[in-house]
Write a protein that holds these residues in place. Structure first.
Motif, mmCIF file in Angstrom:
data_model
loop_
_atom_site.group_PDB
_atom_site.id
_atom_site.type_symbol
_atom_site.label_atom_id
_atom_site.label_comp_id
_atom_site.label_asym_id
_atom_site.label_seq_id
_atom_site.Cartn_x
_atom_site.Cartn_y
_atom_site.Cartn_z
ATOM 1 N N ILE A 33 40.389 47.285 38.404
ATOM 2 C CA ILE A 33 40.260 48.673 38.852
ATOM 3 C C ILE A 33 38.990 49.293 38.272
ATOM 4 C CG2 ILE A 33 41.354 50.941 38.939
ATOM 5 C CD1 ILE A 33 44.039 49.582 38.831
ATOM 6 N N GLU A 62 37.042 51.449 43.110
ATOM 7 C CA GLU A 62 38.426 51.297 43.563
ATOM 8 C C GLU A 62 39.176 52.632 43.493
ATOM 9 O OE1 GLU A 62 36.987 48.893 41.713
ATOM 10 O OE2 GLU A 62 37.199 47.163 43.051
ATOM 11 N N CYS A 71 44.821 53.131 36.414
ATOM 12 C CA CYS A 71 45.501 51.909 35.973
ATOM 13 C C CYS A 71 46.979 52.181 35.685
ATOM 14 C CB CYS A 71 44.849 51.355 34.703
ATOM 15 S SG CYS A 71 43.237 50.626 34.983
ATOM 16 N N VAL A 100 42.809 48.625 45.340
ATOM 17 C CA VAL A 100 42.656 47.789 44.155
ATOM 18 C C VAL A 100 42.355 46.360 44.585
ATOM 19 C CG1 VAL A 100 44.189 49.189 42.734
ATOM 20 C CG2 VAL A 100 45.119 47.251 44.007
#
Lengths: 429, 429
Positions: free
Chosen positions: A402, A406, A361, A412
């Protein structure tokens, strides 16, 4: 025992906005400030609290009653009630450190203990520009400050407005010519023209100066038509020096407004504009929103011959224009402008980790921020549904989900909250 | 008779800048605000004046003495002394209108009647971020707010700084373990660690809790090295629940700082950081400028378990970070950073009419503004030399001279005030 709470509340007459409205308020303010900055003005900032003897040097009666004044230790203090008096003090104090002509802009809160009524605030923002010079200041600046307000209004796509422009020397000349002795009372009456019925106005004017003089003044004040037409009518009456000076200045202001690309539709000549009895001496102006005139002026100002006369013997003529930003925002809320204000959110992103994907992230966050987008990570534990709703409620247009899948695929999922469209995108893009 | 003037001056302890410095101040503020905005925080603005009962609900002693409090009509009023108490009131008041977690930023002036001394201001700007949630808030936010301050500092190219991070639960756990009864006094002493000599500190600590306990606390507080090393040392001492919780939170903060790309060089673990005895309950941090530590912290904050407990029974944990912008600016002036601050002026233009060329000047002005440049016209009558000097003194890098010859040839002369280079350019360019 049940705990007792203090009720969370603010004082009446103070504006406080929710974050969504605050963003719009800030957007409007920063667009106007940006216009002033790009047009060569310089920022200043002065204390909210000043010495009473400095702030209240000129005022009396009404103003003094409204001022927030108090003692701290041995000092008599007051909160500023406008940005003009502190500016006068600032210029006098820093006279030898400033370059003249000095063009300032300033955004700040000011305080007036007014009667509490809708649209009247006790704490409100003013956003001012002033140009000030030593000894003499070209009247072209009067047009220039209006042209900056015009640019600012266009920048924020303000609904149709009209500057109302006059020059106080014109009526002063007429008063001299008519030998009017109670000219302050007459000025006062004209200043309130908008607030009384025409019949009442006429009756009061006749009471003050008789029918003949009233007719003459009414005739001059009622010249109508395009600015140039009015100026031509005024020029035909060759009353006296002060009158001629006023008409010539007005003519020059109109000429420069034209040169500075202020459209003729943006302003009217209105000789009833006085702007109170205070410091103005030449050009004066206010601004009305067309169709919403009853809300009063949203932007006013004018020319003063000697701003800082209480602080210094240096003659400092200037011209200023002030937007009452808090009141303007209130009016714009009332007329629905704020509701439909377009604060672009197409580049707003919320990154939602599903499972322990925070490292990934952070990489995505970095990429979005580097593109100049607005982005943050949702750190809390919550259902995906709750997280999506959070983005939706905040008006964040894009959600990046996410999960561990992913991360493995280096992709994403981006969901556009407006269109509902979902895309799977390579992380590199 | 000679007129007498009021001396133009401001109160002691209030900062007022010249326009050139003010532009730098504003540039720094707007860069930091922009970082906060782009990272998904929302702006709020609260009144400077609030009801005394609301603002002073928690404070007592020192704070209360410093507050600017006064009466207006029947109301007891006070000026805010920080942005945290008003934020607590704001969140409690608008509880049902806000989305949680709520991330706010706020820039505003606050007031403290402190003893007048260099670098201590009675009116100063704070620039705060807070994240607040209902019931529970992930400790990841503690790292996130530090990471935003880090981004902000990089954006303004701040000289080398170091965050000093601790978690108050660690010392609290130790105090419990050691059965220290006068823990508030001990905390108070540690909070002042930087301000006293080491010998004096030790003597006072031994006076309070005896030699054995002092040694133990000193041992823990003196763990040094890289953040991970310190955390590992701390983990070896398995003291009690509250201690373990503090160490785990600290470990998580370090991990997330790493993930959020805050460099290890940017922070230290420092268990002596307490941040006063007020509302902080977990993570606490301050920020020192390396080489200028004696100026104190320029950016501080921490975690609180329940911000608005005096206004609502909703549990609202949060974490906040505050930059004392006025003090920071003072320090940056002191260390020469402001003097060498690079405020780009390469696109600043002053247009100088020579003769009656204002119409043409306006066309050039328009073209420069449309390119995104900063530009204005010099309207006053003055010698060309004086006009050039004006541009030079204001730091305006380019001067465009437009005489009647230039109008005829549709060309303009541009002089760069830095290089002294003159160019004749077609108006279209």
């Amino acid at each position: 025992m049940k705990k007792s709470f203090i009720r969370p509340s603010i004082l009446p007459g103070f504006m406080e906005l929710l974050p969504k409205e605050q963003r719009i308020f800030d957007d409007i303010a920063s667009k106007i400030l940006d216009v002033y900055e790009r047009n060569g003005c310089f920022p200043i900032d002065t204390p909210v609290i000043e010495k009473s003897e400095v702030l209240l040097v000129k005022s009396g009666g009404e103003t003094e009653k409204q001022v927030y004044a108090f003692q701290k230790g041995k000092n008599n203090l007051a909160l500023r009630f406008d940005l003009t008096v502190p500016f006068a003090r600032y210029v006098a104090q820093h006279l030898n450190e400033l370059e003249f002509p000095f063009k300032r802009y300033q955004l700040g809160k000011v305080y007036r203990g007014e009667r509490n009524q809708r649209g009247r605030y006790r704490e409100f923002y003013q956003l001012d520009i002033d140009v000030i010079n030593k000894d003499k200041l070209s009247v072209d600046n009067d047009a220039w400050v209006i042209s900056l307000a015009s640019k600012a209004f266009k920048e924020i796509s303000l609904p149709t407005y009209k500057f109302q422009i006059s020059n106080r020397k014109i009526l002063s000349g007429v008063f001299d010519y008519l030998n009017i002795e109670n000219s302050l009372q007459v000025m006062n009456l004209i200043d309130k023209f908008d607030k009384v019925m025409p019949d009442e106005f006429n009756r009061e004017l006749i009471d003050l100066i008789g029918e003949e003089k009233s007719d003459f003044i009414n005739k001059i004040m009622s010249f109508s038509g395009a600015p140039n037409q009015i100026v031509n009518e005024l020029k035909k009456l060759d009353i006296n020096d002060i009158y001629r000076e006023g008409v010539e200045e007005l003519a020059r202001v109109i000429k420069i407004l034209d040169i500075l690309k202020v459209d003729k539709k943006e302003y009217d000549i209105n000789l009833k504009i006085i702007r109170g009895l205070d410091y103005y001496t030449g050009t004066v102006f206010e601004t009305k929103l067309i169709g919403y005139e009853s809300y009063g002026s949203i932007c006013s100002g004018g020319r003063y011959d000697n701003l800082a006369e209480n602080y210094t013997d240096t003659i400092l003529p200037g011209v200023g224009i002030s937007i009452g930003l808090t009141r303007l925002f209130f009016v714009l809320q009332e007329i629905g402008f704020i509701d439909s204000y377009n604060l672009s959110t197409e580049n707003d992103y919320l990154i939602i980790p599903v499972g322990d994907t925070i490292e990934y992230c952070s990489i995505v966050l970095d990429k979005l921020l580097k593109k100049g987008y607005r982005a943050s990570i949702y750190f809390e534990e919550a259902s995906l549904k709750k997280k999506m709703k959070y983005a939706d409620n905040l008006g964040i247009q894009n959600v990046v989900i996410i999960g561990e899948e992913e991360v493995i695929n280096k992709k994403v999922k981006i969901k556009n909250m407006v269109s509902g469209k979902e895309d799977i995108v390579e992380i590199e893009n």
